[in-house]
Design a protein around this motif. Structure first.
Motif, PDB file in Angstrom:
ATOM      1  N   VAL A  13      -5.933   3.325  -3.243  1.00  0.00           N
ATOM      2  CA  VAL A  13      -5.152   2.209  -2.711  1.00  0.00           C
ATOM      3  C   VAL A  13      -6.082   1.104  -2.224  1.00  0.00           C
ATOM      4  O   VAL A  13      -5.866  -0.081  -2.487  1.00  0.00           O
ATOM      5  CB  VAL A  13      -4.226   2.698  -1.568  1.00  0.00           C
ATOM      6  CG1 VAL A  13      -3.670   1.508  -0.785  1.00  0.00           C
ATOM      7  CG2 VAL A  13      -3.091   3.529  -2.133  1.00  0.00           C
ATOM      8  N   GLU A  68       0.835  -1.208   0.000  1.00  0.00           N
ATOM      9  CA  GLU A  68       0.000   0.000   0.000  1.00  0.00           C
ATOM     10  C   GLU A  68       0.870   1.259   0.000  1.00  0.00           C
ATOM     11  O   GLU A  68       0.529   2.256  -0.657  1.00  0.00           O
ATOM     12  CB  GLU A  68      -0.923  -0.023   1.218  1.00  0.00           C
ATOM     13  CG  GLU A  68      -1.906  -1.191   1.201  1.00  0.00           C
ATOM     14  CD  GLU A  68      -2.764  -1.230   2.453  1.00  0.00           C
ATOM     15  OE1 GLU A  68      -2.576  -0.352   3.321  1.00  0.00           O
ATOM     16  OE2 GLU A  68      -3.609  -2.128   2.567  1.00  0.00           O
ATOM     17  N   ILE A 127      -5.729  -1.982  -4.653  1.00  0.00           N
ATOM     18  CA  ILE A 127      -4.717  -2.866  -4.062  1.00  0.00           C
ATOM     19  C   ILE A 127      -5.301  -3.726  -2.939  1.00  0.00           C
ATOM     20  O   ILE A 127      -5.225  -4.960  -2.984  1.00  0.00           O
ATOM     21  CB  ILE A 127      -3.515  -2.047  -3.529  1.00  0.00           C
ATOM     22  CG1 ILE A 127      -2.836  -1.292  -4.679  1.00  0.00           C
ATOM     23  CG2 ILE A 127      -2.525  -2.962  -2.819  1.00  0.00           C
ATOM     24  CD1 ILE A 127      -1.697  -0.396  -4.244  1.00  0.00           C
ATOM     25  N   ARG A 144      -5.615   7.474  -0.887  1.00  0.00           N
ATOM     26  CA  ARG A 144      -5.910   6.384   0.041  1.00  0.00           C
ATOM     27  C   ARG A 144      -7.084   5.545  -0.454  1.00  0.00           C
ATOM     28  O   ARG A 144      -7.064   4.312  -0.369  1.00  0.00           O
ATOM     29  CB  ARG A 144      -6.203   6.956   1.429  1.00  0.00           C
ATOM     30  CG  ARG A 144      -6.572   5.911   2.479  1.00  0.00           C
ATOM     31  CD  ARG A 144      -5.420   4.995   2.802  1.00  0.00           C
ATOM     32  NE  ARG A 144      -4.337   5.654   3.482  1.00  0.00           N
ATOM     33  CZ  ARG A 144      -3.274   5.036   3.984  1.00  0.00           C
ATOM     34  NH1 ARG A 144      -3.139   3.725   3.818  1.00  0.00           N
ATOM     35  NH2 ARG A 144      -2.314   5.704   4.587  1.00  0.00           N
ATOM     36  N   GLY A 192       1.927   2.050  -3.417  1.00  0.00           N
ATOM     37  CA  GLY A 192       0.856   2.676  -4.176  1.00  0.00           C
ATOM     38  C   GLY A 192       0.717   4.149  -3.849  1.00  0.00           C
ATOM     39  O   GLY A 192       0.496   4.981  -4.741  1.00  0.00           O
ATOM     40  N   LEU A 193       0.846   4.508  -2.567  1.00  0.00           N
ATOM     41  CA  LEU A 193       0.781   5.918  -2.174  1.00  0.00           C
ATOM     42  C   LEU A 193       1.940   6.706  -2.769  1.00  0.00           C
ATOM     43  O   LEU A 193       1.776   7.853  -3.199  1.00  0.00           O
ATOM     44  CB  LEU A 193       0.789   6.028  -0.640  1.00  0.00           C
ATOM     45  CG  LEU A 193      -0.442   5.485   0.092  1.00  0.00           C
ATOM     46  CD1 LEU A 193      -0.225   5.491   1.595  1.00  0.00           C
ATOM     47  CD2 LEU A 193      -1.684   6.321  -0.254  1.00  0.00           C
TER      48      LEU A 193
END
Length: 404
Positions: free
Chosen positions: A311, A298, A315, A308, A301-302
């Protein structure tokens, strides 16, 4: 305790206990299937059980042990020391079924239970392994019987006519020559008792409950598992506190509140109240799974510019499909089988859920086989759903148990 660490003591003792268990199970099974009278015999179980425990130490081939026990059990079935007593007017087939069935259920399991046990003294490990196998087999038989016997009685009763139930309510055999007429009670449920409507109502209420539960529990569980805020630990520990209050205690306040707001006797009220009972357990299950997911994925991804929410959507949720499947199945079963709130809040037959509709069949004016048929209809779909998705449920329930 060490006095039992000898195969010549452990074998006969386990054999006697196992013989009593399987004699009871076989007698009940044959009584249900054939309609004849079978009952376990104490003296026969003591003799053949001890003999099987000793023979299993010498005869390692299970089929040989079963063959010998079959001959003895069939012969003893004509005497007063039979392991399974057969009614006096029974034919040879009944004696063969009782003797061979008992021998199969005794001989082969005893060879498995005592597998690896030497003759004479046993180590603690060998003794405990034999006892654990015995207890495992007992657990399988006990819990299978606890589930299968009521279901069998329910199905067989639903296939009978009113005359057959009155003549002998304890006869659970069926006459296959009736053909499709066996399912007459099911046909009448849908034609005369509006059961199709009950099924559809329960189905879409359960689906809506699942969707609402997931809509609230996914962000809530993610927040508790991943975000840092004041009171996070207290919230995490208090999620299941609602289950400390029995639903029967909340029944009267819910009834009064729904009556005052006009939500009683409405599908909207049911859809609103069901998620209240399922969201806490869904939150608890999902937060454990989310904690088990690697946070590095995560964070990557950020760092790549995802928000958020992106994500979570791109994900976290794809990685959480096993947990989401298990939670959805669990919530669906809770909503499908819920009775108390439906019984308390619904009065209009056109809005009955399946469980509420089945309760309406519990009347002296309605034949008993219709009630049993309704119970079968309510049980089979959720049973099939559970068996079909069992692997997802098992994976989802255990996936978050170990982190990393």
């Amino acid at each position: 305790m060490k006095v039992f660490w000898n195969s010549f003591i452990t074998g006969p003792l386990l054999g006697v206990f196992w013989a009593l268990i399987v004699a009871t199970a076989v007698a009940v099974l044959l009584s249900f299937v054939t309609g004849a009278a079978f009952r376990p015999g104490l003296s026969g179980c003591l003799i053949l059980g001890a003999l099987a425990g000793l023979a299993a130490l010498e005869i390692r081939a299970g089929w040989m042990l079963v063959a010998g026990l079959s001959a003895l059990a069939v012969a003893l079935s004509y005497t007063g020391i039979s392991p399974i007593h057969v009614s006096g007017d029974a034919d040879l087939g009944a004696h063969l079924m009782a003797g061979i069935g008992f021998a199969l259920a005794l001989g082969w399991p005893m060879s498995v239970i005592l597998h690896g046990c030497p003759r004479g003294p046993l180590t603690r490990h060998e003794w405990e392994e034999a006892v654990i196998r015995f207890l495992t087999g007992f657990g399988y038989i006990f819990f299978t019987a606890a589930v299968a016997i009521p279901f069998y009685v329910m199905v067989m009763t639903s296939l009978k006519t009113q005359g057959e139930l009155i003549a002998n309510p304890l006869d659970f055999t069926i006459d296959l020559s009736r053909g499709w007429e066996l399912f007459r009670s099911y046909d009448e449920l849908f034609r005369n008792f509006n059961f199709g409507s009950y099924l559809w109502t329960s189905f879409y209420i359960s689906i809506l409950t699942v969707l609402i539960t997931l809509a609230f529990s996914i962000p809530g569980a993610y927040a508790v598992a991943r975000l840092r805020f004041k009171g996070q630990k207290a919230l995490s520990r208090s999620i299941l506190l609602i289950y400390m209050v029995p639903m029967i205690v909340l029944a009267l306040p819910i009834y009064i509140a729904f009556s005052m707001t006009g939500l009683r006797n409405s599908i909207a009220g049911i859809v609103m109240i069901y998620p209240v009972t399922t969201i806490p357990v869904a939150l608890y299950m999902l937060q454990g799974y989310f904690r088990g997911l690697p946070a590095e994925v995560e964070e990557a991804g950020l760092m790549d510019g995802l928000s958020r929410l992106q994500v979570i959507w791109k994900i976290t949720l794809p990685l959480s499909l096993p947990a989401l499947a298990s939670v959805s199945l669990y919530v669906f079963m809770i909503a499908w089988n819920e009775f108390l709130l439906a019984f308390m809040l619904l009065d209009d037959p056109s809005k009955f859920t399946l469980t509420r509709g089945i309760a309406s069949l519990n009347s002296s004016e309605i034949p008993r086989q219709h009630l049993m048929a309704g119970a079968v209809i309510a049980t089979v779909p959720v049973m099939a759903l559970f068996l079909g998705l069992e692997k997802f449920m098992t994976r989802g329930l255990t996936a978050g148990s170990v982190k990393g």
